[in-house]
Write an enzyme that holds these catalytic residues in place. Structure first.
Site, PDB file in Angstrom:
ATOM      1  N   ARG A 109       0.886  -1.180   0.000  1.00 48.50           N
ATOM      2  CA  ARG A 109       0.000   0.000   0.000  1.00 48.50           C
ATOM      3  C   ARG A 109       0.914   1.218   0.000  1.00 48.50           C
ATOM      4  NH1 ARG A 109      -5.356   1.209   3.410  1.00 48.50           N
ATOM      5  NH2 ARG A 109      -6.074  -0.046   1.668  1.00 48.50           N
ATOM      6  N   HIS A 168      -7.109   0.947  -6.642  1.00 58.47           N
ATOM      7  CA  HIS A 168      -7.290   0.014  -5.513  1.00 58.47           C
ATOM      8  C   HIS A 168      -7.940  -1.257  -6.092  1.00 58.47           C
ATOM      9  CE1 HIS A 168      -7.578  -1.433  -1.553  1.00 58.47           C
ATOM     10  NE2 HIS A 168      -8.466  -0.623  -1.023  1.00 58.47           N
ATOM     11  N   GLN A 178      -9.738  -4.038  -3.917  1.00 57.55           N
ATOM     12  CA  GLN A 178     -11.042  -3.620  -3.409  1.00 57.55           C
ATOM     13  C   GLN A 178     -12.119  -3.865  -4.469  1.00 57.55           C
ATOM     14  OE1 GLN A 178     -11.956  -1.951  -0.266  1.00 57.55           O
ATOM     15  NE2 GLN A 178     -13.905  -2.649  -1.072  1.00 57.55           N
ATOM     16  N   ASP A 184     -17.463   6.287  -1.213  1.00 54.11           N
ATOM     17  CA  ASP A 184     -16.109   6.318  -0.639  1.00 54.11           C
ATOM     18  C   ASP A 184     -15.940   7.688   0.023  1.00 54.11           C
ATOM     19  OD1 ASP A 184     -13.438   5.861   0.015  1.00 54.11           O
ATOM     20  OD2 ASP A 184     -12.681   6.024  -2.031  1.00 54.11           O
ATOM     21  N   CYS A 225     -16.497   1.125   0.427  1.00 50.03           N
ATOM     22  CA  CYS A 225     -15.266   0.349   0.628  1.00 50.03           C
ATOM     23  C   CYS A 225     -14.799   0.418   2.079  1.00 50.03           C
ATOM     24  CB  CYS A 225     -14.188   0.831  -0.328  1.00 50.03           C
ATOM     25  SG  CYS A 225     -13.791   2.579  -0.131  1.00 50.03           S
ATOM     26  N   ARG A 251     -13.164  -8.912   0.967  1.00 51.76           N
ATOM     27  CA  ARG A 251     -11.746  -8.598   0.752  1.00 51.76           C
ATOM     28  C   ARG A 251     -10.923  -9.860   0.997  1.00 51.76           C
ATOM     29  NH1 ARG A 251      -9.994  -3.426   1.252  1.00 51.76           N
ATOM     30  NH2 ARG A 251      -8.100  -4.313   0.352  1.00 51.76           N
TER      31      ARG A 251
HETATM   32  N1   CP Z   1     -11.149  -0.515   2.117  1.00 49.09           N
HETATM   33  C1   CP Z   1      -9.889  -0.531   2.565  1.00 49.09           C
HETATM   34  O1   CP Z   1      -8.924  -0.650   1.812  1.00 49.09           O
HETATM   35  O2   CP Z   1      -9.798  -0.437   3.924  1.00 49.09           O
HETATM   36  P1   CP Z   1      -8.443  -0.168   4.742  1.00 49.09           P
HETATM   37  O3   CP Z   1      -7.964   1.214   4.342  1.00 49.09           O
HETATM   38  O4   CP Z   1      -8.838  -0.236   6.178  1.00 49.09           O
HETATM   39  O5   CP Z   1      -7.441  -1.208   4.370  1.00 49.09           O
HETATM   40  N1  NVA Z   2     -10.069   6.463  -1.574  1.00 50.28           N
HETATM   41  C1  NVA Z   2      -9.720   6.004  -0.248  1.00 50.28           C
HETATM   42  C2  NVA Z   2      -9.948   4.527  -0.137  1.00 50.28           C
HETATM   43  C3  NVA Z   2      -9.705   3.961   1.227  1.00 50.28           C
HETATM   44  C4  NVA Z   2      -9.872   2.478   1.286  1.00 50.28           C
HETATM   45  C5  NVA Z   2      -8.268   6.353   0.045  1.00 50.28           C
HETATM   46  O1  NVA Z   2      -7.435   6.242  -0.859  1.00 50.28           O
HETATM   47  O2  NVA Z   2      -7.981   6.755   1.168  1.00 50.28           O
END
Ligand code: CP
Ligand code: NVA
Length: 304
Positions: free
Chosen positions: A105, A132, A135, A223, A263, A291
């Site tokens: 990430r 993502h 997701q 989101d 999400c 997930r």
């Molecule tokens: N939806 C998602 O990616 O959640 P986290 O940021 O908690 O991993």
């Molecule tokens: N768009 C959000 C998604 C979190 C799972 C972010 O990038 O923070």
């Protein structure tokens, strides 16, 4: 079996390869729930690298790996300093000697692509500023569990043209559903991805009118108004996105059997009301669970 080493974005895989992941996820899910999954990845170690916070991504990858008989390592950007303490190339080469896969990430998508180019083990994108993909694969699984095959369905995301919107556009290049993004002016998805989606003949529409976007939609997708790393824009964004809150009123225009997805993490009362999050159409916690199932299928497909 996918012919790819990595899972970096949905559009890099073919429809058949993506469909195989979804089918494997559907097959493994009941076994996982009964704690009866065979240990197909014994002694394998997945490094989980995080430059941003996480609940779902971290826990689901860690649990998925353990369910397959493997192990995980949790490492932050501060420790590995990829691109600062040492080069992306050197990190890729060293991690490939220790681990059997890397889930990452990160902020900069290009650095994740570089990591994958130089690593000899699979690299999985666990969210970047651009996309993502894990997701949205999990989300397609959830849509199909509730509404049947995604073919011909309309998914309307109400909110920012962010990494999730980009991944839905990528998905619309590979699956025959209609994607609608209802976003404020100035918050469009990535231009390059929009161009590629157009060229691929994806069915999508971008509107600045949430009522128009939601009309007849089967899936209403939410989101946060500001993503991780955009916290300093929160005040401006809350104002710009105020008409894009998902409320019971807004949902009156959706298909009568619609589902509501988010999400997570949600800012309850901001992009979505409690009434909708906890309402009869909401599937947000099924979505969170998936997930685990979709990502376990990706790990099963990639890790040798
Ligand atoms: N939806 C998602 O990616 O959640 P986290 O940021 O908690 O991993
Ligand atoms: N768009 C959000 C998604 C979190 C799972 C972010 O990038 O923070």
């Amino acid at each position: 079996m996918a012919a790819h080493k990595d899972f970096l974005s949905i559009d890099r895989w073919s429809t058949e390869e993506l469909r195989a992941v979804l089918e494997l996820a559907k097959e493994q899910k009941p076994l996982a729930r009964k704690h009866a999954l065979p240990h197909t990845l014994p002694n394998r170690v997945l490094a989980c690298v995080f430059a941003k916070p996480s609940l779902r991504t971290r826990v689901s990858f860690e649990v998925a790996m353990r369910q397959l008989g493997g192990e995980t390592l949790f490492i932050t950007d501060k420790e590995i300093g990829m691109g600062t303490r040492e080069s992306v190339y050197d990190v890729a080469k060293v991690m490939s000697r220790f681990c059997d896969g890397i889930m990452i990430r990160w902020f900069d998508d290009d650095e994740v692509v570089q990591l994958a180019e130089h690593a000899t083990v699979p690299v999985v994108n666990g969210l970047t500023d651009l996309t993502h993909p894990c997701q949205v694969m999990s989300d397609i699984l959830t849509v199909e569990e509730h509404l049947g095959n995604i073919e011909g369905k309309t998914v309307c995301m109400v909110g920012d043209g962010n990494n999730l919107a980009n991944s839905w556009l990528n998905a619309a290049m590979r699956f025959p559903f209609n994607f609608v993004l209802a976003c404020p002016e100035g918050y469009l998805p990535d231009e390059g991805i929009v161009r590629r989606a157009e060229a691929a003949g994806a069915s999508f529409m971008i509107t600045h009118d949430p009522q128009e976007g939601i009309e007849g939609a089967h899936v209403i997708y939410s989101d946060a108004f500001y993503s991780m790393g955009q916290e300093e824009e929160a005040i401006k964004r809350r104002k710009d996105f105020a008409p894009f809150q998902i409320t019971s009123d807004l949902l009156t225009g959706a298909h009568e059997d619609h589902i509501v997805m988010h999400c997570l993490p949600a800012h309850r009362g901001e992009e979505i009301t409690d009434e909708v999050m906890d309402g009869p159409h909401s599937v947000v916690f099924d979505e969170a669970e998936n997930r685990l199932h979709a990502q376990r299928a990706i790990l099963s497909t990639l890790i040798k």
